[in-house]
Design a protein around this motif. Sequence first.
Motif, PDB file in Angstrom:
ATOM      1  N   LEU A 121       1.289  -0.779   0.190  1.00  0.00           N
ATOM      2  CA  LEU A 121       0.032  -0.029   0.381  1.00  0.00           C
ATOM      3  C   LEU A 121       0.940   1.236  -0.210  1.00  0.00           C
ATOM      4  O   LEU A 121       0.707   1.944  -0.502  1.00  0.00           O
ATOM      5  CB  LEU A 121      -0.734  -0.098   1.171  1.00  0.00           C
ATOM      6  N   THR A 176      -1.709   3.733   2.888  1.00  0.00           N
ATOM      7  CA  THR A 176      -1.495   3.450   4.322  1.00  0.00           C
ATOM      8  C   THR A 176      -2.761   4.653   5.381  1.00  0.00           C
ATOM      9  O   THR A 176      -3.392   3.921   5.688  1.00  0.00           O
ATOM     10  CB  THR A 176      -0.736   2.664   4.311  1.00  0.00           C
ATOM     11  N   VAL A 213      -7.002  -4.402   0.938  1.00  0.00           N
ATOM     12  CA  VAL A 213      -7.422  -3.017   0.889  1.00  0.00           C
ATOM     13  C   VAL A 213      -8.713  -2.916   1.037  1.00  0.00           C
ATOM     14  O   VAL A 213      -9.835  -3.699   1.012  1.00  0.00           O
ATOM     15  CB  VAL A 213      -7.673  -2.692  -0.877  1.00  0.00           C
ATOM     16  N   VAL A 266      -5.304  -1.529  -5.488  1.00  0.00           N
ATOM     17  CA  VAL A 266      -5.329  -0.174  -4.691  1.00  0.00           C
ATOM     18  C   VAL A 266      -5.100   1.262  -5.246  1.00  0.00           C
ATOM     19  O   VAL A 266      -5.348   2.411  -4.353  1.00  0.00           O
ATOM     20  CB  VAL A 266      -2.950  -0.168  -4.796  1.00  0.00           C
TER      21      VAL A 266
END
Length: 369
Positions: free
Chosen positions: A74, A78, A98, A277
Motif C-alpha cells: 500500500l 496506508t 485494501v 490499491v
Amino acid sequence: MWVDSDRAPVLKSVAAQFKKDVGVTVNLVVKDNSKIVPDFITQVPTGKGPDAIICAHDRLGTLVKNGVVSPLELGNTTDQYQDIAIKAFTYQDKIYGVPYSTENLALIRNTKLAPSAVTSWDAMIAAGRKSGAKYPVLVGMDSVQTASPYNLYPLQASFNAPVFKIASDGSYDGTALGMGGASGASFAKWLAAQQKARTLNINISNDIAKTSFLSGQSPFFISGPWNLTDIKAKKIPYAIEPIPAAGTQAATPFVGVQGFAMSSKSKNTVATQKFIVEYIGNADTQYKLFEAGQRPPANKEAFEKAKSDKDVAAYGAVGAKGVPMPAVPAMDSVWTDWGNAEAAILSGKSADPAAAWQKMVTGLQAKIK
C-alpha cells in the motif's frame, strides 16, 4: 475478480476506467458472498481461481493459512485509511487487503421511550423499566443453542475478558485465550444474573429483537446499521450511541472490515495490485461503494464526506473505539463452544456459571494450541 452483487455495479464502472487508463480488462464475476472464500480456497491451488476477491477481514487468517493470498504494497496510501481498517487487514505484520468499509454494533435508543442517553448497563435497564415497555433492552440471539457471542461481546469486553489475549500493538495472540480467569468468571456470573433478572433472554432471536423494537416494545436495541432502513420506515425517533458498559471497562464491539485481497497464484500481480490499491482504494470509489452499501468507508477522505449522514458518523465513532473481529484461524473452533457456554448460562442450565465458563475456556485452549 470475484465480487458480490451489491458491489458489482460500482466496480463495473471502475473497471471500465481502468481499461481506458491502463489497457487491462478486469473481468468481474458475481458470486454468492457466502461461497467466495471457500471456493477461492479450493480453486487457487489448482490455478483456476481469480486474481482477486472481495472478502471480510475475519477470513484473513484462514486465507493466509491456506496460502492463497499475497501481501499488498500500500506504500504511502496506508495513512489514507481508518486505523482500525488497516489493523484488521494486517496479519503477521503484513497487509493482505485494501479495506473499503467497516461495520459494528452500537446502541439504538428510541428517543420517545427513553429521552436521555445512558452511560451504564444498570442505568439503561432502569430507564428501560421506567419506560413501561415490555423489554428493558433487546439483544438478539443467533439461536437457543449458541446465544450470540458477537452481540454479547461488547458487554464481555467491559469485564476485561477479550476473546484472545491482546499484544501491546493491539494484535491478537491466536494461541492464547483471554476470556478465562477472574474476568471471565465475573462476566459469566453477570450473564447468569441477567438471566434471572430477565434482562437478557435466550429465546429472543435476532428477528424477534428487531420486530420487538420496531413495535415499540423496548427503548434500547443493540444492533448494527443493517436494521436502520426498517427503523426509519416505521418512523421511530432514534439516536445511535455507544453501548453502555456492564463491567468496569469500555464496551468495545467487534468491528468487521470488508476489503479486497489478491491471489497468491495471480499471473497478473502488477495489474491486480494497481487496480485494487489505486482504483478501488481511492476516495471516489470508496464513497461510491458507501452509497451502494451504506457502511462507513475505510478511506478517511470518503468517510469525512459520508459522515454528513448522522447515522454513518455515529456508527463510525463507535467503531473507531472498537476492536477488529479476530482473523485468526482458531476462531473457527472458538465461536461454537463460546456460544454454547453462553447459551447454557442464559437458559439457566449452568448450576455454576463461572465453573462452566472456565471449563469452556480450558477446552478451547487445548483445541487451539
